[in-house]
Design an enzyme around this catalytic site. Structure first.
Site, PDB file in Angstrom:
ATOM      1  N   GLN A   8      45.879  38.785  80.018  1.00  0.00           N
ATOM      2  CA  GLN A   8      45.837  37.756  78.957  1.00  0.00           C
ATOM      3  C   GLN A   8      45.929  36.350  79.557  1.00  0.00           C
ATOM      4  O   GLN A   8      45.053  35.493  79.346  1.00  0.00           O
ATOM      5  CB  GLN A   8      47.003  37.957  77.974  1.00  0.00           C
ATOM      6  CG  GLN A   8      47.155  36.777  77.004  1.00  0.00           C
ATOM      7  CD  GLN A   8      48.396  36.857  76.133  1.00  0.00           C
ATOM      8  OE1 GLN A   8      48.301  37.241  74.991  1.00  0.00           O
ATOM      9  NE2 GLN A   8      49.557  36.464  76.655  1.00  0.00           N
ATOM     10  N   ASP A   9      47.027  36.098  80.302  1.00  0.00           N
ATOM     11  CA  ASP A   9      47.261  34.739  80.805  1.00  0.00           C
ATOM     12  C   ASP A   9      46.228  34.349  81.858  1.00  0.00           C
ATOM     13  O   ASP A   9      45.767  33.199  81.889  1.00  0.00           O
ATOM     14  CB  ASP A   9      48.664  34.642  81.430  1.00  0.00           C
ATOM     15  CG  ASP A   9      49.754  34.745  80.389  1.00  0.00           C
ATOM     16  OD1 ASP A   9      49.446  34.942  79.198  1.00  0.00           O
ATOM     17  OD2 ASP A   9      50.943  34.642  80.775  1.00  0.00           O
ATOM     18  N   ALA A  83      51.232  41.770  87.448  1.00  0.00           N
ATOM     19  CA  ALA A  83      52.464  42.534  87.249  1.00  0.00           C
ATOM     20  C   ALA A  83      52.194  43.782  86.425  1.00  0.00           C
ATOM     21  O   ALA A  83      51.244  43.813  85.629  1.00  0.00           O
ATOM     22  CB  ALA A  83      53.509  41.697  86.509  1.00  0.00           C
ATOM     23  N   TYR A  96      57.432  51.824  90.983  1.00  0.00           N
ATOM     24  CA  TYR A  96      56.162  51.099  91.069  1.00  0.00           C
ATOM     25  C   TYR A  96      56.331  49.679  90.518  1.00  0.00           C
ATOM     26  O   TYR A  96      55.841  48.698  91.092  1.00  0.00           O
ATOM     27  CB  TYR A  96      55.058  51.850  90.292  1.00  0.00           C
ATOM     28  CG  TYR A  96      53.766  51.075  90.254  1.00  0.00           C
ATOM     29  CD1 TYR A  96      52.970  50.952  91.401  1.00  0.00           C
ATOM     30  CD2 TYR A  96      53.349  50.429  89.092  1.00  0.00           C
ATOM     31  CE1 TYR A  96      51.795  50.207  91.376  1.00  0.00           C
ATOM     32  CE2 TYR A  96      52.181  49.689  89.058  1.00  0.00           C
ATOM     33  CZ  TYR A  96      51.408  49.578  90.194  1.00  0.00           C
ATOM     34  OH  TYR A  96      50.257  48.834  90.171  1.00  0.00           O
ATOM     35  N   THR A 126      60.243  35.344  83.527  1.00  0.00           N
ATOM     36  CA  THR A 126      60.225  35.802  82.140  1.00  0.00           C
ATOM     37  C   THR A 126      61.566  35.668  81.436  1.00  0.00           C
ATOM     38  O   THR A 126      62.626  35.774  82.070  1.00  0.00           O
ATOM     39  CB  THR A 126      59.796  37.283  82.103  1.00  0.00           C
ATOM     40  OG1 THR A 126      60.135  37.841  80.834  1.00  0.00           O
ATOM     41  CG2 THR A 126      60.501  38.115  83.169  1.00  0.00           C
ATOM     42  N   GLU A 128      62.745  37.903  79.771  1.00  0.00           N
ATOM     43  CA  GLU A 128      63.422  39.206  79.904  1.00  0.00           C
ATOM     44  C   GLU A 128      64.583  39.115  80.892  1.00  0.00           C
ATOM     45  O   GLU A 128      65.484  39.953  80.870  1.00  0.00           O
ATOM     46  CB  GLU A 128      62.432  40.274  80.374  1.00  0.00           C
ATOM     47  CG  GLU A 128      61.551  40.826  79.282  1.00  0.00           C
ATOM     48  CD  GLU A 128      62.307  41.678  78.264  1.00  0.00           C
ATOM     49  OE1 GLU A 128      62.948  42.647  78.671  1.00  0.00           O
ATOM     50  OE2 GLU A 128      62.252  41.361  77.071  1.00  0.00           O
ATOM     51  N   TYR A 150      61.791  46.472  84.658  1.00  0.00           N
ATOM     52  CA  TYR A 150      60.880  45.314  84.696  1.00  0.00           C
ATOM     53  C   TYR A 150      61.674  44.043  84.949  1.00  0.00           C
ATOM     54  O   TYR A 150      61.365  43.256  85.846  1.00  0.00           O
ATOM     55  CB  TYR A 150      60.115  45.227  83.366  1.00  0.00           C
ATOM     56  CG  TYR A 150      59.370  43.932  83.162  1.00  0.00           C
ATOM     57  CD1 TYR A 150      58.130  43.705  83.750  1.00  0.00           C
ATOM     58  CD2 TYR A 150      59.903  42.915  82.355  1.00  0.00           C
ATOM     59  CE1 TYR A 150      57.445  42.503  83.550  1.00  0.00           C
ATOM     60  CE2 TYR A 150      59.218  41.720  82.148  1.00  0.00           C
ATOM     61  CZ  TYR A 150      57.995  41.522  82.751  1.00  0.00           C
ATOM     62  OH  TYR A 150      57.318  40.335  82.550  1.00  0.00           O
ATOM     63  N   LYS A 154      61.754  41.460  88.152  1.00  0.00           N
ATOM     64  CA  LYS A 154      61.438  40.038  87.987  1.00  0.00           C
ATOM     65  C   LYS A 154      62.623  39.158  88.429  1.00  0.00           C
ATOM     66  O   LYS A 154      62.430  38.010  88.823  1.00  0.00           O
ATOM     67  CB  LYS A 154      61.061  39.741  86.534  1.00  0.00           C
ATOM     68  CG  LYS A 154      59.687  40.285  86.122  1.00  0.00           C
ATOM     69  CD  LYS A 154      58.557  39.345  86.554  1.00  0.00           C
ATOM     70  CE  LYS A 154      57.216  39.788  85.995  1.00  0.00           C
ATOM     71  NZ  LYS A 154      56.127  38.859  86.336  1.00  0.00           N
TER      72      LYS A 154
END
Ligand code: NAP
Ligand code: G4F
Length: 342
Positions: A8-9, A83, A96, A126, A128, A150, A154
């Site tokens: 998307q980005d 990512a 992974y 992020t 997150e 995740y 990050k």
């Protein structure tokens, strides 16, 4: 140079950089089926291909590949957007996810350090990272508390960026981006899942929308504005870390209601917990139900970010409201469903 250019980005960033006159080099993964649908319109533009737009095979798990590409391309700016970006999937493939989302960033930074290429590095950090939030709203100073493999991966990336900045003088910055969505958002993320399903339900092409936690709250902005923020982060006088957010938060439940509202329907909720269901007020038809498969082992209940630092230093602020975002996504997905084009 952009990793994650097919996402998307990556696709919005590419468009923006080409419009600004940049030469863009993207890293794509080899896939057995086409994975370039978000950038095909750029690839097929004769003004760009092979003059200002180049694609290279690569992968964040392959350091020799990244070293070679950095050395060959000598980029002035690197945007590390690649990512395994799905939080729930990270519980299924934690190792992974760590390899790509954590060590992948180190591989890139080390390629810069070892080749000595003078470049600026943007890391896709992020919201997150805040996970079980320690403060509301979250700022650059709020302590992190990651709640998924995740987010933990990050977190490593965030700090290795800071370390290479301080230790080796690399111009490396973190953009701590809160959720940003668009008509190009992957269909397994909750917003797009809702706008696609609701459009199809209204058109009689789908019966039911199954969701997990309806009460989680997110700070949702519009992706094209956020990639412009990424670019501004790399144009700053010095490398630093910035929150990009709207400072507004809404639940998944509200997103569902707003989506159906845009399609001319009101949702009525009945029942509790996993037995809760959503019905169309007009016909009484059941259209939303809870499927515990979408619950996460650890949830992030509430995110809301304060982008004051980005406003002050970068002059960045979001424009698209929650209501407009839903409207844009619904309009796009309803048209696509009508044409059965995706
Ligand atoms: P996305 O649509 O899922 O795109 C992810 C990109 O990463 C795709 O191009 C994907 O390639 C690529 N990729 C996956 N594994 C890779 C690997 N091993 N090596 C190289 N590339 C790989 O994600 P997005 O929403 O554009 O997000 C961009 C970045 O921002 C991600 O790092 C994400 O974690 C982060 N982020 C996103 C948000 C958000 O709300 N969107 C918020 C904060 C941070 P394929 O197309 O081949 O799969
Ligand atoms: O749309 P989501 O999958 O996005 P999430 O987990 O917030 O992650 C996204 O935003 C992050 C920034 O904060 C990025 F770093 C990350 O890469 C990604 O882009 O889920 C949002 C919320 C969650 O609380 C989830 O439990 O929606 C809830 N949810 C409820 N039902 C669902 C569903 N999520 C998904 N994907 N699918 C459901 O059916």
């Amino acid at each position: 140079m952009i990793s994650g250019i097919t996402g998307q980005d990556g696709s919005y960033l590419t468009e923006m950089l080409l419009e600004k006159g940049y030469i863009v080099h993207g890293i794509i993964r080899r896939s057995s089926s086409f994975n370039t649908f978000r950038i095909d319109h750029i690839y097929n533009n004769p003004d760009y291909l092979n003059s200002r737009f180049f694609l290279h095979y690569g992968d964040l798990t392959d350091s020799s590949n990244l070293n070679r590409l950095v050395e060959k391309i000598q980029p002035t700016e690197i945007y590390n957007l690649g990512a395994q970006s799905h939080v729930q999937v990270s519980f299924e493939v934690p190792e992974y996810t760590a390899e790509v989302d954590g060590i992948g960033t180190l591989r890139f930074l080390d390629a810069i350090k070892e080749t000595g290429v003078k470049t600026r590095f943007y890391q896709a950090s992020t919201s997150e990272l805040y996970g079980k939030v320690q403060e509301i709203p979250q700022t650059e100073k709020t302590p992190f508390y990651p709640r998924s493999p995740y987010a933990a991966a990050k977190l490593y990336s965030y700090w290795i960026v800071v370390n290479y900045r301080e230790g080796y003088n690399v111009f490396a910055s973190n953009g701590i981006l809160f959720n940003h969505e668009s008509e190009r958002r992957g269909k397994t993320f909750v917003t797009r899942k809702i706008t696609v399903a609701a459009s199809k339900i209204i058109l009689g092409q789908q019966d039911m929308l199954s969701l997990g936690n309806l009460d989680a709250k997110r700070d949702w902005g519009y992706a094209p504005e956020y990639v412009e923020g990424m670019w501004r982060i790399l144009q700053a006088d010095r490398p630093d870390d910035f929150v990009l957010a709207t400072n507004e938060t809404h639940s998944i439940r509200e997103f569902v209601e707003e989506t159906f509202m845009n399609l001319g329907e009101e949702i009525v909720w009945k029942g509790n917990g996993v037995d809760e269901k959503g019905f169309l007020k007009s016909s009484g038809k059941e259209v939303v139900r809870i499927d515990p498969r979408y619950f996460r082992p650890t949830e992030v209940d509430l995110l809301v970010g304060n982008p004051a630092k980005a406003k002050e230093i970068l002059g960045w602020q979001p424009k698209t409201t929650f209501r407009d975002l839903v409207k844009i996504m619904v309009a796009s997905d309803f048209e696509k469903a009508k044409k059965r084009s995706e």
